[in-house]
Structures are given as structure tokens and as C-alpha cells.
Design an enzyme around this catalytic site. Structure first.
Site, PDB file in Angstrom:
ATOM      1  N   CYS A   1       4.815  -1.110 -12.237  1.00 18.47           N
ATOM      2  CA  CYS A   1       5.321   0.065 -12.975  1.00 18.47           C
ATOM      3  C   CYS A   1       6.506  -0.371 -13.841  1.00 18.47           C
ATOM      4  O   CYS A   1       7.485   0.362 -13.990  1.00 18.47           O
ATOM      5  CB  CYS A   1       5.715   1.188 -12.028  1.00 18.47           C
ATOM      6  SG  CYS A   1       6.918   0.704 -10.766  1.00 18.47           S
TER       7      CYS A   1
ATOM      8  N   SER B   1       0.780  -1.239   0.000  1.00 17.53           N
ATOM      9  CA  SER B   1       0.000   0.000   0.000  1.00 17.53           C
ATOM     10  C   SER B   1       0.812   1.290   0.000  1.00 17.53           C
ATOM     11  O   SER B   1       0.286   2.341  -0.366  1.00 17.53           O
ATOM     12  CB  SER B   1      -0.927   0.015   1.216  1.00 17.53           C
ATOM     13  OG  SER B   1      -0.164  -0.032   2.415  1.00 17.53           O
ATOM     14  N   ALA B   2       2.077   1.260   0.450  1.00 16.79           N
ATOM     15  CA  ALA B   2       2.836   2.513   0.568  1.00 16.79           C
ATOM     16  C   ALA B   2       3.010   3.180  -0.809  1.00 16.79           C
ATOM     17  O   ALA B   2       3.173   2.474  -1.814  1.00 16.79           O
ATOM     18  CB  ALA B   2       4.196   2.231   1.194  1.00 16.79           C
ATOM     19  N   PRO B   3       2.910   4.524  -0.880  1.00 19.34           N
ATOM     20  CA  PRO B   3       2.730   5.509   0.204  1.00 19.34           C
ATOM     21  C   PRO B   3       1.287   5.857   0.546  1.00 19.34           C
ATOM     22  O   PRO B   3       1.053   6.808   1.281  1.00 19.34           O
ATOM     23  CB  PRO B   3       3.458   6.732  -0.352  1.00 19.34           C
ATOM     24  CG  PRO B   3       3.209   6.647  -1.820  1.00 19.34           C
ATOM     25  CD  PRO B   3       3.221   5.182  -2.166  1.00 19.34           C
TER      26      PRO B   3
ATOM     27  N   GLY C   1      -1.461   6.295  -1.812  1.00 17.79           N
ATOM     28  CA  GLY C   1      -2.304   6.933  -2.826  1.00 17.79           C
ATOM     29  C   GLY C   1      -3.447   6.051  -3.272  1.00 17.79           C
ATOM     30  O   GLY C   1      -4.596   6.499  -3.363  1.00 17.79           O
ATOM     31  N   LYS C   2      -3.172   4.788  -3.547  1.00 18.01           N
ATOM     32  CA  LYS C   2      -4.226   3.872  -3.998  1.00 18.01           C
ATOM     33  C   LYS C   2      -5.177   3.525  -2.857  1.00 18.01           C
ATOM     34  O   LYS C   2      -6.389   3.382  -3.064  1.00 18.01           O
ATOM     35  CB  LYS C   2      -3.595   2.603  -4.575  1.00 18.01           C
ATOM     36  CG  LYS C   2      -2.686   2.850  -5.778  1.00 18.01           C
ATOM     37  CD  LYS C   2      -2.095   1.552  -6.283  1.00 18.01           C
ATOM     38  CE  LYS C   2      -1.112   1.783  -7.420  1.00 18.01           C
ATOM     39  NZ  LYS C   2       0.108   2.505  -6.965  1.00 18.01           N
TER      40      LYS C   2
ATOM     41  N   ASP D   1       4.790  -9.618   5.488  1.00 12.19           N
ATOM     42  CA  ASP D   1       5.286 -10.047   4.192  1.00 12.19           C
ATOM     43  C   ASP D   1       4.088 -10.549   3.390  1.00 12.19           C
ATOM     44  O   ASP D   1       3.353 -11.442   3.838  1.00 12.19           O
ATOM     45  CB  ASP D   1       6.318 -11.161   4.369  1.00 12.19           C
ATOM     46  CG  ASP D   1       6.985 -11.567   3.058  1.00 12.19           C
ATOM     47  OD1 ASP D   1       6.393 -11.329   1.987  1.00 12.19           O
ATOM     48  OD2 ASP D   1       8.092 -12.133   3.104  1.00 12.19           O
TER      49      ASP D   1
END
Length: 500
Positions: A417, A293-295, A297-298, A343
Site C-alpha cells: 500500500c 494475512s492480518a486482518p 480480508g484477503k 516471521d
């Protein structure tokens, strides 16, 4: 009479006005000469440029001034002289125009000949290039000529030369000009046609536009846009495909420090990061997992789509990166999120039964080279395969965390990405063989279809439902998005052949 009867015949009738002016200028210039030498001059006749300039300037001034003619009562002679001058001017203009046309034709022909005659350098010349620094402009021109030959190979190839020789030279020149290692350039040459490859490499040299996502939990896009415009921000809607995105061209204030930002009315977020959440399409009241999940935004985008209902489990394997998730969740007013640090490969042992899972897998970053130029030289084949192995483990864990019997969900969105096939289609094809899942439409009406065949590999035909996004095509970071529907919670004991 002949001139009037046949205007196409031009007869020169002695020196005209321009010739007389030139003669007058030469007469004036001779006044500045002593024994044929400019005056003043030094002992050894080493002329000083600063002393010659006034002489030249006087001569040019004399040329520009109209010559004074003595008044005469003979108007006919004066009219005839003016006609002669006009005829001479017209003749000189015609001659000048013809010279310019001939010169232009010669230049065009020379350029055509130069383009058509691209000659591959000999092995000895290429060996010298490795020892001596080459002009980048020369390399860039050679790249353009080489791409042109490869695009029209049958017409423009050099006699007796193979395509592999041109590709070898192009690979070497691209590595030098764009500062990539040979491995990555070779992978990109496998992905793109040579003409499109140059567009991709050029797009990686330019930063993507700054985009923000409106937080509809606190404001509307129209109100936010007006508030930012009043602060001196130049912006536009991101596109028809997004109802919450804004693209910022320039700003007189720091976009990450405005009162609107600090109060949580928007989130700085790349346009490509909107896509996986839109594909997942979480519904109100659902149980959703953001496995990496970091940072945040999603995660916060999912919360606003769910209107702060249901529950989102925001997990990340890096505890330090979770600090940014906590900060963004509080700033944007998200109240339905739980943060945990596990993890992802072990997550099914922690909890399961999720309606939807989003897996933004860690990858090589070959889609975000404009943000991280270190990828150009810092990645090799071992890095790609290492990432692909981790991604295969994560996608199986994500599938096992989904509840196939969910009345509203049972979906998984896998995204990276990266633009490498090994990290995208290869991973999804592996999941299709290992679990009871199938690919479904992402719901995104733009982007390029995923590969169903790449070099010697053959993937499941349904992989054309996945979507690829490129910097040079869509003006956003390189991204891959695939959406899977889980059909059964049972784990197959033997690999599935069809993935249906």
C-alpha cells in the site's frame, strides 16, 4: 422625425420619469432635515445609524411608489410623455449594459494580467515568511500560479529565473499548505508531474468510499444489496471489474453492526485490497500461503474463490493481529484455513511447496495517507530504506516457498500500500536478479504501468506488466501489484542479469 428616420441616433429630450422620481425623493427627504441635519440628532451632531435608517427607508419607499399625475384631457401630451419615458428607459438600459460589458472586460483583462505576472518572491521576503504566519489562502493561490508557470514554463517564466527556483518555492508552499515534511514532498514531486501532484495531494485529504465484499460462501451480491437497501443503506456495485464489491454512500444504520455483517454475509474491505487476490486467482484444491494475512480480508476472499476447498495457510508475524484473522474466518464461515504465527523471512524453513503465495508486504503506507495522516510528517528516507530492505528479504522467502513444479500454480503476487519506487519496482527488480522468476500479467485491465526507469535507476522492461493504483486516478488507496511466475526451484548462485 430624426428619431424615426434613423433609429440608431439617440437624442436626450430632457429629464425622464426616473429623473423626476429622484427629484421627488430628494424633496421628501428634505422634510426630514432640520438646518441640513437629520432629525433627531444628539448634542454633538453624532448621528445615530438607528435614527437614520427610517429616513433612508422612507426615501427609498418614495422612490419606488409611482408618482400620481393629474388627469388631463390632452391624450397627445400624455402619449408623448410616455414615449419619452420609454425612450429614456431604453437609453438607460443600453448605457447600463455597455457599462457592465466594459466592467466585465476590465475584470477579465485584470485577471489575465494578474495570472501572467506571477513574480517569484525575493529571498528576503521568503525569509520573513518563515518568521511570520502566512494566510493559507494566499499560499494556495501562489501554488496555483506557480503550477501554471511550471506547466507553461517557456512562455510564462520570469526573465532570468531558473526552473529550480520555482520548484523550490513550490516545495516549500506544498509543505506548508498540506502539512507534509520536505522529504516526502520531494519524493512525490519526483513521482508526479506538478499538475498531477496537486490532484494526488488533494485526494489524500478526502477519505476513500466505504466498500464491502460480498461473501459468496453465504449469499449472493444481489440478495445482499437488496437486504441492505431495505435497512436504509444507499449503495451501488463497485465497478465492472468486481463481481462481489459494493460501494456504500451513506447508511441510516452502522454498516459494521448489521445482522448481515454479524452473520458473515459481507466483509468491510477497501477496494484496493480486492486487487492482489484477483491477480493471484487461487484455484480450487490448491495449497495457498498468505504470508502477511492480518486482518484477514484477503484470506477470506481467497477462501470464497476456492469454495472452501484445498488449504490456505494464514500467517502473520504479529500474534496480536492474528486475533482479527481468527474472528473474521469464523464469522465468514471459512473452513479451509490454518492460522500460524511465524516471521515470514523464516517461513521456507517451516514449510514450502505452495501452489500460490500472496505477499502483502509491510510498507511505509504512503498510499493510505487519507487513513493515516501521520505518514505526512512521520516518514523519512531511513524509514523507506528500512521497509525496502525488509521487503527484499520477504519476497525472496515468498519465492522460495512457491513450488515451481506445481501443475496449476507456481505464482507469487507481491503488493504494497505504498507508491514509493524503492518499495515496489526496486524490490521486484531485485527479486528478478536473485531468483529464477519472471513477471507475468496481473490480469487487471486497469491501473497504470509500473516504472521501468526512474531518475538514475533502470529496471527490467517487464516491470511494465506490474500495476500502480492512485487515489486521484482510481478513487481507491494507493497500491502496487506485481505477479511473478517461478521457473525453477534452484536458487541461482550468481545474480541473474535479465530476469527472464
Amino acid at each position: 422625425m430624426g428619431r424615426k428616420l434613423d433609429p440608431t441616433i439617440k437624442v436626450k429630450r430632457g429629464p425622464g420619469r426616473k429623473a423626476r422620481k429622484q427629484k421627488g425623493a430628494e424633496t421628501e427627504l428634505s422634510k426630514f432635515l432640520v438646518d441640513g441635519k437629520p432629525f433627531p440628532y444628539c448634542d454633538f451632531y453624532h448621528y445615530l445609524p438607528c435614527q437614520l435608517l427610517p429616513i433612508e427607508r422612507a426615501a427609498r419607499k418614495q422612490k419606488k411608489q409611482p408618482s400620481k399625475k393629474p388627469e388631463s384631457d390632452d391624450d397627445d401630451d400624455e402619449d408623448e410623455e410616455e414615449k419619452d419615458d420609454d425612450d429614456d428607459d431604453e437609453e438607460e438600459k443600453d448605457d447600463l449594459k455597455e457599462d457592465e460589458e466594459e466592467e466585465e472586460e476590465d475584470t477579465v483583462q485584470a485577471n489575465i494580467d494578474e495570472t501572467e505576472k506571477f513574480i517569484l518572491p525575493a529571498a528576503a521576503d521568503r525569509a520573513k515568511e518563515g518568521l511570520l504566519p502566512m494566510d493559507l489562502q494566499t499560499i494556495h493561490q501562489r501554488i496555483k500560479d506557480n503550477v501554471d508557470v511550471l506547466s507553461h514554463f517557456s512562455e510564462k517564466r520570469e526573465e532570468g529565473k531558473e526552473r529550480s527556483e520555482y520548484l523550490s518555492l513550490l516545495r516549500s508552499d506544498l509543505c506548508t499548505y498540506y502539512s507534509y515534511n520536505e522529504f516526502l514532498i520531494s519524493k512525490l514531486m519526483d513521482l508526479f508531474p506538478v499538475s498531477e501532484l496537486i490532484d494526488f495531494l488533494e485526494a489524500n485529504e478526502i477519505h476513500r468510499p466505504v466498500t464491502i465484499r460480498t461473501n459468496t460462501l453465504k449469499t449472493r451480491r444481489r440478495d445482499l444489496a437488496q437486504a441492505l437497501i431495505n435497512r436504509g443503506v444507499n449503495l451501488d456495485p463497485l465497478g465492472k471489474w468486481s463481481k462481489v464489491g459494493l460501494v456504500i454512500y451513506d447508511s441510516s444504520v452502522p454498516v459494521g453492526a448489521t445482522p448481515e455483517y454479524l452473520s458473515g454475509q459481507y466483509m468491510l474491505q477497501g477496494a484496493s485490497s480486492f486487487l492482489p487476490v484477483m491477480a493471484l486467482s487461487p484455484q480450487e484444491g490448491e495449497l495457498v500461503l498468505d504470508m502477511s494475512s492480518a486482518p484477514g480480508g484477503k484470506t477470506t476472499y481467497m477462501a470464497q474463490l476456492m469454495r472452501n476447498t484445498g488449504m490456505i495457510v494464514a500467517n502473520d508475524a504479529n500474534a496480536d493481529r492474528l486475533k482479527s484473522v481468527v474472528g473474521n474466518i469464523h464469522r465468514l464461515g471459512v473452513t479451509n484455513a490454518v492460522i500460524c504465527n511465524y516471521d515470514g523471512r523464516q517461513f521456507p524453513k517451516v514449510m514450502g511447496g505452495f501452489d500460490r503465495v500472496l505477499l502483502d508486504a509491510p510498507c511505509s503506507g504512503t498510499g493510505v495517507i487519507s487513513k493515516d495522516p501521520g505518514v505526512k510528517t512521520g516518514k523519512d528516507e531511513a524509514d523507506i530504506l528500512r521497509s525496502a530492505h525488509l521487503q527484499k528479504e520477504l519476497i525472496l522467502s515468498a519465492i522460495d516457498s512457491v513450488n515451481a513444479d506445481s501443475p496449476t500454480g507456481g505464482y507469487l503476487v507481491y503488493c504494497t500500500c505504498s507508491i514509493m519506487v524503492e518499495e515496489n519496482e526496486w524490490v521486484v527488480d531485485y527479486a528478478l536478479k536473485k531468483r529464477n522468476v519472471k513477471l507475468v500479467s496481473t490480469g487487471l485491465d486497469f491501473g497504470k504501468e509500473g516504472f521501468i526507469r526512474f531518475k538514475e535507476r533502470r529496471f527490467h522492461p517487464s516491470l511494465k506488466l506490474s500495476r500502480r493504483f492512485y487515489p486521484h486516478s482510481h478513487n481507491m488507496d494507493g497500491f502496487f501489484v506485481a505477479k511473478l511466475k517461478k521457473l525453477s526451484n534452484a536458487i541461482p548462485t550468481t545474480p541473474r542479469e535479465t530476469g527472464l
